[in-house]
Design an enzyme around this catalytic site. Sequence first.
Site, PDB file in Angstrom:
ATOM      1  N   LYS A   1       0.864  -1.179   0.000  1.00 59.31           N
ATOM      2  CA  LYS A   1       0.000   0.000   0.000  1.00 59.31           C
ATOM      3  C   LYS A   1       0.893   1.218   0.000  1.00 59.31           C
ATOM      4  O   LYS A   1       1.831   1.311   0.804  1.00 59.31           O
ATOM      5  CB  LYS A   1      -0.865  -0.016   1.282  1.00 59.31           C
ATOM      6  CG  LYS A   1      -1.818   1.143   1.387  1.00 59.31           C
ATOM      7  CD  LYS A   1      -3.148   0.821   0.745  1.00 59.31           C
ATOM      8  CE  LYS A   1      -3.982   2.052   0.439  1.00 59.31           C
ATOM      9  NZ  LYS A   1      -3.674   2.712  -0.854  1.00 59.31           N
TER      10      LYS A   1
ATOM     11  N   LYS B   1       5.557   3.354   8.348  1.00 61.42           N
ATOM     12  CA  LYS B   1       4.382   4.211   8.518  1.00 61.42           C
ATOM     13  C   LYS B   1       3.116   3.363   8.565  1.00 61.42           C
ATOM     14  O   LYS B   1       2.271   3.521   9.444  1.00 61.42           O
ATOM     15  CB  LYS B   1       4.317   5.177   7.326  1.00 61.42           C
ATOM     16  CG  LYS B   1       3.170   6.147   7.376  1.00 61.42           C
ATOM     17  CD  LYS B   1       3.035   6.912   6.080  1.00 61.42           C
ATOM     18  CE  LYS B   1       4.335   7.639   5.746  1.00 61.42           C
ATOM     19  NZ  LYS B   1       4.145   8.633   4.680  1.00 61.42           N
TER      20      LYS B   1
ATOM     21  N   LYS C   1       5.307   1.747  -3.212  1.00 65.65           N
ATOM     22  CA  LYS C   1       5.203   3.111  -3.762  1.00 65.65           C
ATOM     23  C   LYS C   1       5.438   3.028  -5.259  1.00 65.65           C
ATOM     24  O   LYS C   1       6.062   2.086  -5.742  1.00 65.65           O
ATOM     25  CB  LYS C   1       6.263   4.016  -3.121  1.00 65.65           C
ATOM     26  CG  LYS C   1       5.980   5.492  -3.246  1.00 65.65           C
ATOM     27  CD  LYS C   1       5.044   6.013  -2.166  1.00 65.65           C
ATOM     28  CE  LYS C   1       4.616   7.430  -2.440  1.00 65.65           C
ATOM     29  NZ  LYS C   1       3.852   8.004  -1.331  1.00 65.65           N
TER      30      LYS C   1
ATOM     31  N   ASP D   1      -0.299  10.784  -4.551  1.00 67.63           N
ATOM     32  CA  ASP D   1       0.852  11.433  -3.911  1.00 67.63           C
ATOM     33  C   ASP D   1       1.057  12.707  -4.729  1.00 67.63           C
ATOM     34  O   ASP D   1       0.106  13.175  -5.396  1.00 67.63           O
ATOM     35  CB  ASP D   1       2.087  10.516  -3.937  1.00 67.63           C
ATOM     36  CG  ASP D   1       3.245  11.042  -3.071  1.00 67.63           C
ATOM     37  OD1 ASP D   1       3.202  10.886  -1.845  1.00 67.63           O
ATOM     38  OD2 ASP D   1       4.200  11.642  -3.623  1.00 67.63           O
TER      39      ASP D   1
ATOM     40  N   ASN E   1      -2.599  18.882  -1.653  1.00 68.09           N
ATOM     41  CA  ASN E   1      -3.577  18.174  -0.834  1.00 68.09           C
ATOM     42  C   ASN E   1      -3.238  18.245   0.664  1.00 68.09           C
ATOM     43  O   ASN E   1      -4.093  18.589   1.480  1.00 68.09           O
ATOM     44  CB  ASN E   1      -3.657  16.709  -1.301  1.00 68.09           C
ATOM     45  CG  ASN E   1      -4.532  15.883  -0.402  1.00 68.09           C
ATOM     46  OD1 ASN E   1      -4.041  15.198   0.489  1.00 68.09           O
ATOM     47  ND2 ASN E   1      -5.832  15.949  -0.593  1.00 68.09           N
TER      48      ASN E   1
ATOM     49  N   SER F   1      -6.896   5.563   3.821  1.00 61.77           N
ATOM     50  CA  SER F   1      -6.959   4.707   2.640  1.00 61.77           C
ATOM     51  C   SER F   1      -7.298   3.275   3.052  1.00 61.77           C
ATOM     52  O   SER F   1      -8.076   2.591   2.382  1.00 61.77           O
ATOM     53  CB  SER F   1      -5.617   4.707   1.905  1.00 61.77           C
ATOM     54  OG  SER F   1      -5.524   5.805   1.036  1.00 61.77           O
TER      55      SER F   1
HETATM   56  P1  NDP Z   1       0.373  17.753  -4.215  1.00 64.37           P
HETATM   57  O1  NDP Z   1       0.847  17.423  -5.569  1.00 64.37           O
HETATM   58  O2  NDP Z   1      -1.085  17.876  -3.958  1.00 64.37           O
HETATM   59  O3  NDP Z   1       1.049  19.098  -3.705  1.00 64.37           O
HETATM   60  C1  NDP Z   1       2.441  19.229  -3.631  1.00 64.37           C
HETATM   61  C2  NDP Z   1       2.774  20.637  -3.241  1.00 64.37           C
HETATM   62  O4  NDP Z   1       4.161  20.732  -2.963  1.00 64.37           O
HETATM   63  C3  NDP Z   1       2.489  21.646  -4.353  1.00 64.37           C
HETATM   64  O5  NDP Z   1       2.176  22.888  -3.794  1.00 64.37           O
HETATM   65  C4  NDP Z   1       3.820  21.689  -5.094  1.00 64.37           C
HETATM   66  O6  NDP Z   1       4.043  22.888  -5.813  1.00 64.37           O
HETATM   67  C5  NDP Z   1       4.801  21.580  -3.939  1.00 64.37           C
HETATM   68  N1  NDP Z   1       6.019  20.925  -4.417  1.00 64.37           N
HETATM   69  C6  NDP Z   1       6.127  19.671  -4.911  1.00 64.37           C
HETATM   70  N2  NDP Z   1       7.380  19.413  -5.292  1.00 64.37           N
HETATM   71  C7  NDP Z   1       8.072  20.542  -5.043  1.00 64.37           C
HETATM   72  C8  NDP Z   1       9.417  20.910  -5.216  1.00 64.37           C
HETATM   73  N3  NDP Z   1      10.304  20.057  -5.735  1.00 64.37           N
HETATM   74  N4  NDP Z   1       9.778  22.157  -4.812  1.00 64.37           N
HETATM   75  C9  NDP Z   1       8.885  23.018  -4.284  1.00 64.37           C
HETATM   76  N5  NDP Z   1       7.581  22.720  -4.103  1.00 64.37           N
HETATM   77  C10 NDP Z   1       7.193  21.511  -4.477  1.00 64.37           C
HETATM   78  O7  NDP Z   1       1.024  16.643  -3.248  1.00 64.37           O
HETATM   79  P2  NDP Z   1       0.583  16.214  -1.782  1.00 64.37           P
HETATM   80  O8  NDP Z   1       0.088  17.385  -1.026  1.00 64.37           O
HETATM   81  O9  NDP Z   1      -0.251  15.012  -1.907  1.00 64.37           O
HETATM   82  O10 NDP Z   1       1.981  15.725  -1.180  1.00 64.37           O
HETATM   83  C11 NDP Z   1       2.883  16.604  -0.505  1.00 64.37           C
HETATM   84  C12 NDP Z   1       3.853  15.796   0.336  1.00 64.37           C
HETATM   85  O11 NDP Z   1       3.122  15.017   1.290  1.00 64.37           O
HETATM   86  C13 NDP Z   1       4.713  14.779  -0.433  1.00 64.37           C
HETATM   87  O12 NDP Z   1       5.968  14.671   0.212  1.00 64.37           O
HETATM   88  C14 NDP Z   1       3.951  13.478  -0.254  1.00 64.37           C
HETATM   89  O13 NDP Z   1       4.792  12.341  -0.407  1.00 64.37           O
HETATM   90  C15 NDP Z   1       3.479  13.654   1.178  1.00 64.37           C
HETATM   91  N6  NDP Z   1       2.336  12.820   1.568  1.00 64.37           N
HETATM   92  C16 NDP Z   1       1.151  12.886   0.875  1.00 64.37           C
HETATM   93  C17 NDP Z   1       0.091  12.117   1.273  1.00 64.37           C
HETATM   94  C18 NDP Z   1      -1.259  12.222   0.623  1.00 64.37           C
HETATM   95  O14 NDP Z   1      -2.200  11.599   1.124  1.00 64.37           O
HETATM   96  N7  NDP Z   1      -1.429  13.001  -0.433  1.00 64.37           N
HETATM   97  C19 NDP Z   1       0.207  11.147   2.391  1.00 64.37           C
HETATM   98  C20 NDP Z   1       1.475  11.232   3.103  1.00 64.37           C
HETATM   99  C21 NDP Z   1       2.485  12.019   2.670  1.00 64.37           C
HETATM  100  P3  NDP Z   1       3.887  22.874  -7.409  1.00 64.37           P
HETATM  101  O15 NDP Z   1       2.437  22.672  -7.667  1.00 64.37           O
HETATM  102  O16 NDP Z   1       4.400  24.220  -7.831  1.00 64.37           O
HETATM  103  O17 NDP Z   1       4.743  21.742  -7.903  1.00 64.37           O
END
Ligand code: NDP
Length: 442
Positions: free
Chosen positions: A89, A113, A125, A165, A239, A374
């Site tokens: 997962k 986790k 992943k 993600d 997100n 999830s």
């Molecule tokens: P999203 O794609 O919804 O959002 C990512 C955000 O981070 C955007 O604002 C994006 O900006 C910014 N971002 C991504 N990459 C970069 C970068 N290299 N430099 C600067 N800004 C960046 O992703 P999520 O919110 O789902 O995920 C965010 C983090 O949380 C990740 O590390 C993910 O692995 C982790 N996570 C997510 C989960 C989930 O349920 N969604 C669960 C657990 C962890 P831009 O749009 O400009 O790229």
Amino acid sequence: MGYVQEVYDQVVARDPHEPEFHQAVKEVLESLEPVFERHPEFQKAGILERLVEPERQIFFRVPWVDDEGKIQVNRGMRIQFNSAIGPYKGGLRFHPSTYSGIVKFLGFEQIFKNSLTGLPIGGGKGGSDFDPKGKSDGEVMRFCQSFMNELYHHIGANIDVPAGDIGVGGREIGYLYGQYKKLTRNYDGVLTGKGLTYGGSLGRKEATGYGLVYFVDEMIKARGKTIKDSTVVISGSGNVAIYALEKINQLGGKVVAVSDSSGYIYDPNGIDICTLKQVKEVKRGRVKDCLSCQPEGEFGTGSIWKIKCDIALPCATQNELNEEDARSLIANGCFAVGEGANMPCTPEAAKLLIANNVMFAPGKACNAGGVATSALEMSQNSMRFPWTFEEVDARLRTIMKNIYIQSSEAAAEYGQKDNLIIGANISGFLKVVDAMMSQGIV
Ligand code: NDP
């Protein structure tokens, strides 16, 4: 040379080009040293050697046709890391930087986790170097369909259940699920984060952000602080960031800055959640676009961590908060950091924060609410019976509290009181190792 160091050296020698994976392995292995001192039988069973090598890695070609009729080819991947306690997962990441080292670091962390949630899910992943940014809906759909044309061979409701993600939200999950169903004629819970009309769970969209704040709330309450009246800085505006902000608001805190890869917006009066959702979830715009509704807001491009705050929640990506950022936070009186993203703090930053008495919630523990919910979506799919939002949210809250308690108790038991990095790693590991020991050399 000790066992832990020996295994780490083997990991680096075997895949020298994967620094993010080395970083994740090093952090976990260092925490586990005292466990191996107490349990020499784990070394005899080759537990670490087996834990750091994925059970299966799948790499595949993803060809698709863009709006100009040009053929594009991306690389798809799924790493099925460990299935000792349940089906694999973990999310799918669509971002140009995605390669084996990043997917392996994420898959490795996911093992611990998922174990911490107390639910029966193994670690995996996947993703692609495809960049959904700037693509039309048609292009994203064609990419997702091509991605699923290969992935469906390897997943299943009892085998491997991917989710979203970075770059994979409701739109992408919808296209992926549609193609899975077309190929298999199977209406089962093979992906999570689905839309509410076709098997999704209420509360899943909010779960990672809400869960992060529930965890941080528990952690700071234990040391006499509250979210109410705290000033918070959140990086990212995807997100995780959006729903962390929403929950901070609900608990009486104030978020003064959010960001994306183009820069950050700062407003001392607080960031308006409705505008942010409209810009990011509906228009897929840039964070700067929010300023039309934030008259006192300003846009900046330096480090967001220079902004004064009580609580910092890095929710964007790996290694986005370094030692210098940690120094700024400490100098500005920040008392807590919660990793909404996976591995957003460099090891040096995390060590410095802890050494300076900043309460530190590691991602493995505090962002587990997404995967936990999830797993609740999987339960609802199996039962064919959806729960209410309140039911899911109450379960999420209990799960986050339990993760906090488990992690802090494990830290104390191993003589590292309040070090939740060590506590979470040990606590997550102990359940997985027990299952691995029982199942023989597989
Ligand atoms: P999203 O794609 O919804 O959002 C990512 C955000 O981070 C955007 O604002 C994006 O900006 C910014 N971002 C991504 N990459 C970069 C970068 N290299 N430099 C600067 N800004 C960046 O992703 P999520 O919110 O789902 O995920 C965010 C983090 O949380 C990740 O590390 C993910 O692995 C982790 N996570 C997510 C989960 C989930 O349920 N969604 C669960 C657990 C962890 P831009 O749009 O400009 O790229």
